[in-house]
Write an enzyme that holds these catalytic residues in place. Sequence first.
Site, PDB file in Angstrom:
ATOM      1  N   HIS A 236       0.814  -1.211   0.000  1.00  0.00           N
ATOM      2  CA  HIS A 236       0.000   0.000   0.000  1.00  0.00           C
ATOM      3  C   HIS A 236       0.857   1.274   0.000  1.00  0.00           C
ATOM      4  CE1 HIS A 236      -3.582  -2.394   0.990  1.00  0.00           C
ATOM      5  NE2 HIS A 236      -2.987  -2.871   2.046  1.00  0.00           N
TER       6      HIS A 236
HETATM    7  O1  RIB Z   1      -5.093   0.304   4.418  1.00  0.00           O
HETATM    8  C1  RIB Z   1      -3.693   0.278   4.318  1.00  0.00           C
HETATM    9  C2  RIB Z   1      -3.072   1.342   5.162  1.00  0.00           C
HETATM   10  O2  RIB Z   1      -3.369   1.117   6.522  1.00  0.00           O
HETATM   11  C3  RIB Z   1      -1.536   1.336   5.084  1.00  0.00           C
HETATM   12  O3  RIB Z   1      -1.049   2.632   5.321  1.00  0.00           O
HETATM   13  C4  RIB Z   1      -1.146   0.423   6.195  1.00  0.00           C
HETATM   14  O4  RIB Z   1       0.163   0.709   6.693  1.00  0.00           O
HETATM   15  C5  RIB Z   1      -2.176   0.761   7.227  1.00  0.00           C
HETATM   16  O5  RIB Z   1      -1.708   1.889   7.945  1.00  0.00           O
END
Ligand code: RIB
Length: 307
Positions: A236
């Site tokens: 992500h």
């Molecule tokens: O949904 C993914 C996000 O939430 C990313 O930033 C992961 O590190 C969590 O913080």
Amino acid sequence: MPRPIILDCDPGTDDALALFLALASPELDVLAVTVAGGNVGLDRTLANALALVALTGSSVPVFAGADRPILGAFKSETRVHGDDGLGGVVLPPGGDPAPGVAADTIRAILRAAPEPVTLVGIAPITNFALALMTEPHLIDNVSEIVLMSGAWGEGNATPAAEFNALSDPEALAVLLASGARIVFATLELTAQALATPAHLAAWRASGTGRCLTAACDIQGSVPLSRRLGGTGAPLHDPCAVAWLLRPDLFTTRPAAVSMDLGPGPGRGRTVIDRWGRTGVPPHALVLETLDSAGFFGLMQERLNRLP
Ligand code: RIB
Ligand code: CA
């Protein structure tokens, strides 16, 4: 000239790889790393950020920030990141956090910056919201805000909401109202950055640096995503940093984005107006597609630049 950025994070396994990517990239001048509670509590996310920065040999200052959202209670995500936030991977401890609070530091940097600064948020973005709520005019010295946040459709924290957006939806609403251009790397984008065991094997075979090894160990600890078919885990947060380095790897769509701030099952949902049905001007830019091969090649090349 390198682009000045402030990186706000909650390490966090994917935050770790985003930190490595940012600190390995000469196109970016990371002015500060600010930390929030998120994937795990602030005590752990701060220690993780300090250890990760130290592992790269960078001297970028790391500042402690919010340990809870603007409203509501703090909720972690240890199922993905482990109780320690790095999937049980133990790193040498980092140094001490820089003196001061994240929100104050963000304001001080924006006040003094000779050129506009890019805010990169890969966590619940309470720190950015607190900074801009107290000095709204500082938005004039923000180039753009790039967030890993939100989703066109199904969430990953609830059926309606992505974790960062849900963790502090009021903070996201503050940024949406700030007047800054906000670039969103949503769950649909990050699903195209699906790290498979084969990707990690290729990374491991590409070098022996301590940061590369740590990245593979950390990402290797992440459960394969059931939501995405059980073949890999989405990177992500590195997607938000990669946008700044290689925008050519992405396609984009302007869209109006609003927040569901209600108490019900839709809380934290990013309502993204793909077809302009609301008549609201499309202030945000949503990253739609990713050249996955190019992204993983960038990650591998930059991880190998680190010690
Ligand atoms: O949904 C993914 C996000 O939430 C990313 O930033 C992961 O590190 C969590 O913080
Ligand atoms: Ca994160």
